[in-house]
Design a protein around this motif. Structure first.
Motif, PDB file in Angstrom:
ATOM      1  N   VAL A 207       0.072  10.358 -10.597  1.00 30.61           N
ATOM      2  CA  VAL A 207      -1.357  10.637 -10.813  1.00 30.61           C
ATOM      3  C   VAL A 207      -1.726  12.002 -10.255  1.00 30.61           C
ATOM      4  O   VAL A 207      -1.987  12.939 -11.004  1.00 30.61           O
ATOM      5  N   ASN A 208      -1.775  12.144  -8.956  1.00 32.96           N
ATOM      6  CA  ASN A 208      -1.977  13.466  -8.352  1.00 32.96           C
ATOM      7  C   ASN A 208      -1.488  13.458  -6.917  1.00 32.96           C
ATOM      8  O   ASN A 208      -1.138  12.415  -6.369  1.00 32.96           O
ATOM      9  N   ASP A 209      -1.465  14.632  -6.297  1.00 23.23           N
ATOM     10  CA  ASP A 209      -0.880  14.760  -4.963  1.00 23.23           C
ATOM     11  C   ASP A 209      -1.651  13.994  -3.898  1.00 23.23           C
ATOM     12  O   ASP A 209      -1.092  13.658  -2.847  1.00 23.23           O
ATOM     13  N   ASN A 210      -2.928  13.745  -4.143  1.00 22.77           N
ATOM     14  CA  ASN A 210      -3.754  13.014  -3.181  1.00 22.77           C
ATOM     15  C   ASN A 210      -4.530  11.922  -3.909  1.00 22.77           C
ATOM     16  O   ASN A 210      -5.730  12.057  -4.172  1.00 22.77           O
ATOM     17  N   PRO A 211      -3.858  10.825  -4.255  1.00 26.31           N
ATOM     18  CA  PRO A 211      -4.517   9.765  -5.032  1.00 26.31           C
ATOM     19  C   PRO A 211      -5.654   9.122  -4.255  1.00 26.31           C
ATOM     20  O   PRO A 211      -5.620   9.036  -3.024  1.00 26.31           O
TER      21      PRO A 211
ATOM     22  N   TRP B  43      -6.813   9.016 -15.763  1.00 25.56           N
ATOM     23  CA  TRP B  43      -7.274   9.834 -16.883  1.00 25.56           C
ATOM     24  C   TRP B  43      -8.333  10.849 -16.487  1.00 25.56           C
ATOM     25  O   TRP B  43      -8.772  11.649 -17.314  1.00 25.56           O
ATOM     26  N   GLY B  44      -8.735  10.834 -15.233  1.00 24.82           N
ATOM     27  CA  GLY B  44      -9.815  11.708 -14.801  1.00 24.82           C
ATOM     28  C   GLY B  44      -9.404  13.162 -14.653  1.00 24.82           C
ATOM     29  O   GLY B  44      -8.222  13.515 -14.695  1.00 24.82           O
ATOM     30  N   LYS B  45     -10.392  14.025 -14.452  1.00 24.62           N
ATOM     31  CA  LYS B  45     -10.122  15.467 -14.350  1.00 24.62           C
ATOM     32  C   LYS B  45      -9.288  15.810 -13.129  1.00 24.62           C
ATOM     33  O   LYS B  45      -8.624  16.852 -13.089  1.00 24.62           O
ATOM     34  N   ASP B  46      -9.296  14.940 -12.106  1.00 19.43           N
ATOM     35  CA  ASP B  46      -8.487  15.183 -10.912  1.00 19.43           C
ATOM     36  C   ASP B  46      -7.010  14.891 -11.150  1.00 19.43           C
ATOM     37  O   ASP B  46      -6.183  15.140 -10.274  1.00 19.43           O
ATOM     38  N   ALA B  47      -6.699  14.326 -12.307  1.00 20.82           N
ATOM     39  CA  ALA B  47      -5.306  14.000 -12.626  1.00 20.82           C
ATOM     40  C   ALA B  47      -4.725  14.894 -13.712  1.00 20.82           C
ATOM     41  O   ALA B  47      -3.529  15.210 -13.681  1.00 20.82           O
TER      42      ALA B  47
ATOM     43  N   LYS C  97       0.826  -1.206   0.000  1.00 23.17           N
ATOM     44  CA  LYS C  97       0.000   0.000   0.000  1.00 23.17           C
ATOM     45  C   LYS C  97       0.864   1.262   0.000  1.00 23.17           C
ATOM     46  O   LYS C  97       0.574   2.232  -0.713  1.00 23.17           O
ATOM     47  N   PHE C  98       1.927   1.242   0.795  1.00 26.49           N
ATOM     48  CA  PHE C  98       2.790   2.416   0.907  1.00 26.49           C
ATOM     49  C   PHE C  98       3.480   2.728  -0.424  1.00 26.49           C
ATOM     50  O   PHE C  98       3.505   3.884  -0.868  1.00 26.49           O
ATOM     51  N   ILE C  99       4.041   1.711  -1.064  1.00 29.17           N
ATOM     52  CA  ILE C  99       4.732   1.920  -2.341  1.00 29.17           C
ATOM     53  C   ILE C  99       3.740   2.336  -3.422  1.00 29.17           C
ATOM     54  O   ILE C  99       4.016   3.225  -4.241  1.00 29.17           O
ATOM     55  N   SER C 100       2.570   1.717  -3.425  1.00 29.13           N
ATOM     56  CA  SER C 100       1.550   2.064  -4.426  1.00 29.13           C
ATOM     57  C   SER C 100       1.117   3.516  -4.278  1.00 29.13           C
ATOM     58  O   SER C 100       0.946   4.231  -5.274  1.00 29.13           O
ATOM     59  N   LYS C 101       0.965   3.956  -3.044  1.00 25.30           N
ATOM     60  CA  LYS C 101       0.548   5.350  -2.825  1.00 25.30           C
ATOM     61  C   LYS C 101       1.631   6.324  -3.274  1.00 25.30           C
ATOM     62  O   LYS C 101       1.336   7.375  -3.855  1.00 25.30           O
ATOM     63  N   LYS C 102       2.893   5.988  -3.021  1.00 30.01           N
ATOM     64  CA  LYS C 102       3.974   6.872  -3.451  1.00 30.01           C
ATOM     65  C   LYS C 102       4.042   6.969  -4.968  1.00 30.01           C
ATOM     66  O   LYS C 102       4.249   8.051  -5.527  1.00 30.01           O
ATOM     67  N   LEU C 103       3.871   5.848  -5.650  1.00 29.38           N
ATOM     68  CA  LEU C 103       3.866   5.868  -7.115  1.00 29.38           C
ATOM     69  C   LEU C 103       2.686   6.676  -7.648  1.00 29.38           C
ATOM     70  O   LEU C 103       2.838   7.469  -8.585  1.00 29.38           O
TER      71      LEU C 103
END
Length: 664
Positions: free
Chosen positions: A417-421, A454-458, A406-412
């Motif tokens: 993707v964006n600052d708050n995935p 691909w969303g607008k948040d990214a 989870k930690f590595i996935s969040k960092k990637l």
């Protein structure tokens, strides 16, 4: 009979060809087994290509969107993951920096630490030990320099300059852009810093041999490689961590059955001092062990589980005990552990292995430094006398822990993707991490095939770091870089001193860290300096970007070059915001003055800052003199000579320094 035979052979041949074609098609389809859901997000193919380029390269060049569309978005991404595109022109550029290929031992022999060079000069009688740091500064430095020249030694700053230059050239010119981005990402994740002199000289090989080859492999492989690297062992002090208080060389000699006289001497000393109160106090302190918990703590908090990963202080201590004895093999004639080098050379590898040593390249496990007691980490019991293998088992356990996934996935996701995935995206990536045994490549695919990517948040919601800004600018303007260190200086001025971030966390990867009033002014100042050719060794032909068609006005230039530099974006608001800046004849001077007065951006102070001027070669220094003259007539002449009129240069500089260009 002949005709039927011919028919049969023809039929068999056709089947064979059909089989080959079928096999080829299967291999072709097997290469890319995923698709991007960009249409569901309302993007067309070119917009999707632009988004891919913004996240997985250091910036799109004019022709890149067409090339991605022609190649196919998914196939292009697969090629970037594979990282096997030819880089012949880049490699020719890198040939001039021959020392970036030196081994750690070769670095130790060629680039002695400053204090080490002084000690050798004293030993050879070149300077008197009583004159160290007391003699006339100039004369003293001249003697040290003459001594180093006579021995073929070079100052460490020269190695670092080559190292910085190669990073800039790789980022600007490599065709394997994603691999370069991931090299930066993983180096930052497993951060080591030039601010720590003991580890500094090992950092070039650390990036080259430990990080770069493993950026899309298994996470466990990367974790183990960093744990055993001299740079990390020194940076987080695990090289000295011991479960038993034995001096380095004495301990190695005793373990190998060498020099029995050492044992006799120690026994005699112990007998004489046994009744001494001071000796008893010292012995009690020794019993506490020479344990260092720095690496054990950071490998859990920063490298694997994360701060909320479910470990306790007891787990940190126990893990540190598991990793005792992990240290650095002697290297160099006068470098780390040189006193024990001859000792190791006298003992063959088989004998070392039988006695519990593990010697792999620059890594050495010394069994008599290891804590042989039982340990328990995260509920797992490590029986006594586990030796080197229990350290490998510990790191493997951490690499496969659910908290690590989870930690590595969040960092990637935060980086790409964006600052708050979203938690849902992170969970899907973590699921892939677990299912594929930590396969980084598959986790990246899970991320980029998710709707959230691909969303607008990214879209354009990430902020470029100063390094990313500088490299994306030279790429978008098709710049020719002949003095990379000049660009490094500007990146530092904008607030990011590469390889000097002191904390093991690495640089933060959120936009708020980079953006403040001072940094914005420095970014605009950089854009104007780049476009007006005030940065020596960076050559640009702005007219060629527009097929040598000169815009009729500043407003026309703004519209044309905004689209060239930031393709596939709605730039109406950006153009409107930038127009008032175009016709100010004194804009460049105003921005430069304001940037100088503004509070400096977040720059990591280092104990090596005073040596920066020594890192520049003669070409760099000559160029710096031009840069320090300001704009004025000289700058205008430079811009015009390169096919860039002053108006166009100012327009492009404003675009590069604009908030929209900061976004990716």
């Amino acid at each position: 009979m002949k005709t039927p035979v011919k028919v049969i052979y023809s039929f068999v041949f056709l089947l064979f060809i059909a089989g080959l074609c079928s096999s080829f098609e299967k291999e072709k389809s097997a290469a890319v087994r995923f698709s991007f859901p960009y249409k569901q997000a309302g993007l067309d193919e070119r917009q999707a290509a632009a988004h891919l380029l913004s996240r997985f390269t250091y910036g799109a060049r004019a022709e890149d969107i067409d090339e991605v569309v022609k190649t196919g978005l998914e196939k292009w991404f697969q090629q970037q993951l594979d990282g096997k595109l030819k880089d012949d022109s880049l490699n020719r550029m890198l040939n001039q920096y021959e020392d970036i290929n030196l081994s750690n031992t070769e670095v130790e022999n060629k680039y002695p630490r400053p204090g080490q060079a002084v000690r050798m000069a004293v030993k050879d009688g070149i300077i008197d030990k009583d004159s160290v740091n007391k003699a006339d500064g100039k004369e003293y430095r001249q003697k040290i320099k003459a001594f180093m020249d006579s021995k073929g030694y070079k100052p460490q700053q020269e190695l670092y300059r080559q190292f910085f230059n190669q990073k800039i050239l790789r980022a600007a010119y490599t065709n394997n852009q994603l691999h370069e981005l991931l090299t930066d990402f993983w180096f930052n994740h497993f951060n080591v810093s030039l601010t720590k002199n003991q580890s500094a000289s090992f950092i070039p090989a650390y990036e080259r041999d430990v990080i770069r080859p493993n950026v899309t492999g298994k996470f466990e492989t990367l974790l183990l490689a960093t744990a055993k690297s001299p740079a990390m062992l020194m940076y987080l002090d695990n090289f000295s961590s011991s479960g038993q208080q034995v001096a380095d060389n004495d301990g190695m000699q005793m373990q190998m059955g060498e020099m029995q006289t050492i044992k006799n001497r120690q026994a005699a000393r112990a007998k004489l001092m046994a009744n001494s109160p001071a000796f008893k106090k010292q012995q009690q302190k020794k019993k506490q062990g020479g344990l260092n918990e720095n690496y054990a703590r950071e490998v859990m908090e920063l490298h694997t589980l994360g701060v909320d990963g479910g470990y306790t202080q007891s787990d940190v201590t126990q893990a540190a005990r598991v990793l005792t004895g992990w240290t650095i093999a002697p290297m160099g004639d006068n470098g780390y552990g040189s006193a024990a080098k001859n000792l190791l050379n006298r003992v063959d590898e088989n004998t070392l292995e039988k006695r519990g040593f593990v010697h792999e390249g620059d890594f050495l496990f010394i069994p008599n430094r290891h804590d042989n007691g039982e340990k328990v980490v995260l509920g797992k019991r490590f029986p006594a006398h586990g030796g080197y293998e229990e350290g490998v088992t510990l790191l493997s356990m951490l690499a496969h822990h659910p908290s690590t996934a989870k930690f590595i996935s969040k960092k990637l996701a935060t980086r790409f993707v964006n600052d708050n995935p979203s938690p849902a995206l992170v969970d899907r990536m973590a699921g892939t991490f677990t299912k594929t045994d930590g396969d980084i490549k598959q986790v990246m695919i899970a991320m980029v095939t998710a709707p959230e990517f691909w969303g607008k948040d990214a879209l354009r919601e990430k902020t470029k770091s100063p390094f990313e800004l500088a490299i994306s600018a030279v790429r978008s303007l098709d710049a020719k870089i002949t003095q990379p260190y000049q660009l490094y200086t500007w990146i530092n001025k904008m607030g990011q001193r590469m390889y000097y971030y002191q904390a093991p966390t690495g640089f933060p990867d959120r936009g708020q860290y980079w953006i403040n009033t001072g940094s914005l002014l420095n970014r605009m100042n950089f854009g104007l300096a780049l476009a007006t050719q005030r940065i020596p060794g960076i050559k640009i032909n702005l007219a060629s970007l527009n097929n040598n068609h000169e815009p009729e006005s500043a407003d026309a230039a703004l519209l044309i070059y905004s689209k060239l530099i930031m393709p596939e974006r709605n730039l109406d608001e950006t153009v409107k915001r930038l127009k008032p800046m175009l016709n100010d004849p004194d804009l460049v001077n105003k921005v430069e003055t304001a940037a100088a007065k503004a509070a400096p951006p977040q720059v990591v102070e280092t104990n090596m800052a005073s040596s920066d001027s020594g890192m520049m070669n003669q070409e760099d220094k000559a160029g710096a003199k031009v840069a320090n003259r300001g704009f004025g007539k000289k700058a205008n002449k430079i811009a015009t000579a390169a096919g860039n009129n002053t108006m166009l240069a100012q327009v492009v500089g404003v675009i590069i320094g604009s908030p929209e260009f900061q976004r990716k």
